[in-house]
Write a protein that holds these residues in place. Structure first.
Motif, short mmCIF file in Angstrom:
data_model
loop_
_atom_site.label_atom_id
_atom_site.label_comp_id
_atom_site.label_asym_id
_atom_site.label_seq_id
_atom_site.Cartn_x
_atom_site.Cartn_y
_atom_site.Cartn_z
N TYR A 1 0.84 -1.01 0.00
CA TYR A 1 0.14 -0.02 0.05
C TYR A 1 1.01 1.35 0.05
O TYR A 1 2.20 1.16 0.06
CB TYR A 1 -0.95 0.10 1.04
CG TYR A 1 -0.27 0.22 2.61
CD1 TYR A 1 -0.03 1.49 2.86
CD2 TYR A 1 0.14 -0.72 3.26
CE1 TYR A 1 0.67 1.73 4.23
CE2 TYR A 1 0.66 -0.73 4.39
CZ TYR A 1 1.04 0.48 5.01
OH TYR A 1 1.56 0.65 6.21
N ALA A 2 0.39 2.44 -0.42
CA ALA A 2 0.88 3.80 -0.25
C ALA A 2 -0.06 4.50 0.10
O ALA A 2 -1.31 4.41 -0.36
CB ALA A 2 1.32 4.03 -1.70
N GLU A 3 0.20 5.71 0.99
CA GLU A 3 -0.58 6.61 1.69
C GLU A 3 -0.10 7.85 1.35
O GLU A 3 0.88 8.18 1.14
CB GLU A 3 -0.72 6.56 3.26
CG GLU A 3 -1.51 5.01 3.64
CD GLU A 3 -1.62 5.05 4.96
OE1 GLU A 3 -2.71 4.38 5.49
OE2 GLU A 3 -0.64 5.52 5.85
N ALA B 1 -1.82 -8.73 -11.17
CA ALA B 1 -1.99 -7.86 -9.90
C ALA B 1 -3.46 -7.58 -9.95
O ALA B 1 -4.17 -7.52 -10.73
CB ALA B 1 -1.36 -6.66 -10.45
N VAL B 2 -3.92 -7.39 -8.72
CA VAL B 2 -5.19 -6.64 -8.34
C VAL B 2 -5.03 -5.74 -7.18
O VAL B 2 -3.85 -5.55 -6.44
CB VAL B 2 -6.16 -7.79 -7.91
CG1 VAL B 2 -6.50 -8.80 -8.87
CG2 VAL B 2 -5.26 -8.35 -6.54
N GLY B 3 -5.80 -4.60 -7.25
CA GLY B 3 -5.75 -3.60 -6.33
C GLY B 3 -6.98 -2.61 -6.37
O GLY B 3 -7.74 -2.79 -7.02
N GLY B 4 -6.80 -1.67 -5.42
CA GLY B 4 -8.01 -0.88 -5.37
C GLY B 4 -7.77 0.52 -4.83
O GLY B 4 -6.45 0.74 -4.11
N PHE B 5 -8.52 1.73 -5.03
CA PHE B 5 -8.17 2.83 -4.59
C PHE B 5 -9.35 3.13 -3.38
O PHE B 5 -10.54 3.30 -3.80
CB PHE B 5 -8.47 3.95 -5.48
CG PHE B 5 -8.14 5.36 -5.29
CD1 PHE B 5 -6.82 5.90 -4.94
CD2 PHE B 5 -9.44 6.20 -5.15
CE1 PHE B 5 -6.64 7.13 -4.51
CE2 PHE B 5 -9.01 7.60 -4.67
CZ PHE B 5 -7.83 8.14 -4.44
N ALA B 6 -8.89 3.39 -2.32
CA ALA B 6 -9.68 3.74 -1.10
C ALA B 6 -9.75 5.03 -0.52
O ALA B 6 -8.89 5.39 0.22
CB ALA B 6 -9.38 2.62 0.20
N ILE C 1 -5.27 9.15 2.31
CA ILE C 1 -5.77 8.07 1.13
C ILE C 1 -5.02 7.16 1.15
O ILE C 1 -3.57 7.16 1.15
CB ILE C 1 -5.31 8.96 -0.33
CG1 ILE C 1 -6.87 10.14 -0.44
CG2 ILE C 1 -6.03 8.05 -1.45
CD1 ILE C 1 -6.89 10.80 -1.53
N ARG C 2 -5.28 5.78 1.15
CA ARG C 2 -4.64 4.69 1.06
C ARG C 2 -4.87 4.04 -0.23
O ARG C 2 -5.81 3.61 -0.52
CB ARG C 2 -4.77 3.61 2.07
CG ARG C 2 -4.12 2.33 2.05
CD ARG C 2 -4.51 1.50 3.19
NE ARG C 2 -3.51 2.17 4.32
CZ ARG C 2 -3.02 0.90 5.39
NH1 ARG C 2 -3.29 -0.24 5.26
NH2 ARG C 2 -2.25 1.48 6.07
N VAL C 3 -4.05 3.68 -1.01
CA VAL C 3 -4.16 2.72 -2.30
C VAL C 3 -3.41 1.44 -1.80
O VAL C 3 -2.18 1.46 -1.50
CB VAL C 3 -3.36 3.34 -3.23
CG1 VAL C 3 -3.52 2.57 -4.58
CG2 VAL C 3 -3.77 4.71 -3.83
N GLU C 4 -4.20 0.36 -2.01
CA GLU C 4 -3.76 -1.02 -1.69
C GLU C 4 -3.63 -1.81 -3.06
O GLU C 4 -4.68 -1.59 -3.92
CB GLU C 4 -4.76 -1.48 -0.85
CG GLU C 4 -4.91 -0.87 0.53
CD GLU C 4 -6.00 -1.32 1.57
OE1 GLU C 4 -6.81 -2.15 1.15
OE2 GLU C 4 -6.00 -1.11 2.48
N ALA C 5 -2.69 -2.86 -2.88
CA ALA C 5 -2.71 -3.64 -4.11
C ALA C 5 -2.31 -5.08 -3.82
O ALA C 5 -1.73 -5.36 -2.68
CB ALA C 5 -1.57 -3.07 -5.07
#
Length: 239
Positions: free
Chosen positions: A40-42, A193-198, A225-229
């Motif tokens: 993840y990245a925030e 890869a799979v991921g989402g924008f939260a 904002i956290r982006v998870e993958a």
């Protein structure tokens, strides 16, 4: 240890199948190890989309429409005073519907007039003024206000960071499995890869005690904002 070039890594993480050249590819009977990694990245948001609604109930459509138009005009003037460009302002079409009520004595719907409403949305790129804009809009008589929707201008960069972190985590997990079996992780055979924008919901910055001495505009503070993958990876398993 194979090092993937950044451009190649991002392409692989976007869901492409990565296979070693035919001369070195593993045979169907070659041992492999698979693992799923997460990353993840925030970042703090730098964009907020605010949505407001103006509604009027009047005996006739014209009166309700005029009242809504006046309210919308005040909101547009407010948005422009905050430096919001016209391309960052969106107004929906008027919504008109009958205003009725149920009369239990006659057991019929009675016509009372009309309800006219209109929705607006603003894209604010100065998050520090979020609370001020929201409070002033509420003071102009809006009848509907939705929680701000947050975003970041660095979304693509954060997605790439999260995917890269997930890929590293997948390899680390595969290495843990292989090491437990006295083996080594070899070349990557496939990556998906799979991921989402939260996006976060707005939250209050202060405790209740602290908020007592603060104005409404000062209590608005967006979260991160956290982006998870996630990455599914399969590697060659070497002795």
């Amino acid at each position: 240890m194979l090092r993937l070039k950044p451009a190649f890594l991002i392409a692989a993480l976007a869901g492409l199948l990565v296979v070693a050249p035919a001369t070195t590819a593993a045979t169907p009977d070659s041992p492999t190890v698979s693992a799923t990694g997460t990353g993840y990245a925030e970042v703090a948001p730098d964009i907020a989309v605010l949505r407001f609604g103006v509604t009027s109930r009047q005996p006739n459509v014209a009166a309700a429409r005029d009242e809504v138009a006046a309210g919308v005009g005040r909101l547009l003037e407010l948005a422009r005073s905050f430096g919001i460009a016209d391309e960052h302002i969106s107004t929906a079409a008027l919504n008109v519907r009958p205003d009725t009520s149920w009369n239990p004595e006659t057991r019929t719907q009675e016509h009372r007039g009309f309800i006219v409403s209109r929705q607006l949305s603003f894209k604010l790129t100065d998050i520090s003024r979020l609370g001020e804009l929201t409070e002033r809009a509420l003071g102009l008589g809006v009848t509907e206000a939705s929680p701000a929707a947050f975003d970041t201008s660095r979304r693509e960069a954060l997605e790439a960071e999260a995917l890269a972190a997930a890929a590293r985590d997948a390899r680390a997990r595969a290495t843990t499995i292989a090491t437990a079996l006295d083996a080594k992780v070899g070349k990557p055979l496939s990556l998906s890869a799979v991921g989402g924008f939260a996006p976060p919901q707005p939250m209050l910055r202060a405790t209740m005690a602290e908020a007592d001495g603060m104005g409404g505009a000062e209590t608005y503070e967006p979260g991160l904002i956290r982006v998870e993958a996630g990455v599914n990876a399969t590697f060659e398993l070497e002795d």
